[in-house]
Design an enzyme around this catalytic site. Sequence first.
Site: not given
Length: 227
Positions: A20, A59, A91-93, A179, A207
């Site tokens: 981003d 995405r 997701d990267d986290d 979603e 998460h």
Amino acid sequence: TRLFNTFALSANVHMIVVEDSVNRTAKVERVLNESTLLHWSHRHVKTSAGLHVKGSEQRNEGIRTIREIVFNETDSELRKAYEDAVVYFADDDNAYDVRILDELRKVRNVGTWPVGLSGQRIAERCEVNATTGKITGYSAWNELRAYPIDTAGFGLHVRHFLQDPPLLWKIRSKKGRLESDFLEQTNVSKWDIEPLADNCTKVYTWHVKTHIGDKKRPADFDKKFDV
């Protein structure tokens, strides 16, 4: 790094990283180069102002990259393999167990699995009739949603993205609708999604919060910390 190292454990993963950002950053490029990932692409899209939910534009850039990779492949055997791939929006986290890759390989249309520490629950998941193997309900935040599934809790066969027009995320989705707005386009009922991870009883993705409370990120964070 955690994300890259997990998915690098399979030689048959092509990771598309979309920042981003107004441009690709040297730090992410360096981390990718230093990882053991065999196949990756690095893209960037800056989020537009005024959106209720972020991430759709990134995405969608990933989907455009998938189409570019598949349609430009000249090796017939490799293209055939690409056309039978599965797409996962990681997701990267989040944290991932390498066994999530085994579940991804089982997806024939749209598949789902539990997500740990999501939706104010130990795990958001579907409920399955052990005899029929069919989904009978969902234990998730706002179960009245059309598709009460977290983004980390599903994967799709790549054909959804190779069709014309391709399946895309809606950048104007309202909070809590992202979603559902996406999955409704598959024309697969939430009851006909494939329950994986041992009938949605095994958790292979979680998460993981990365915020630091009320503290603001230092302006020189990237210069001082190599993370």
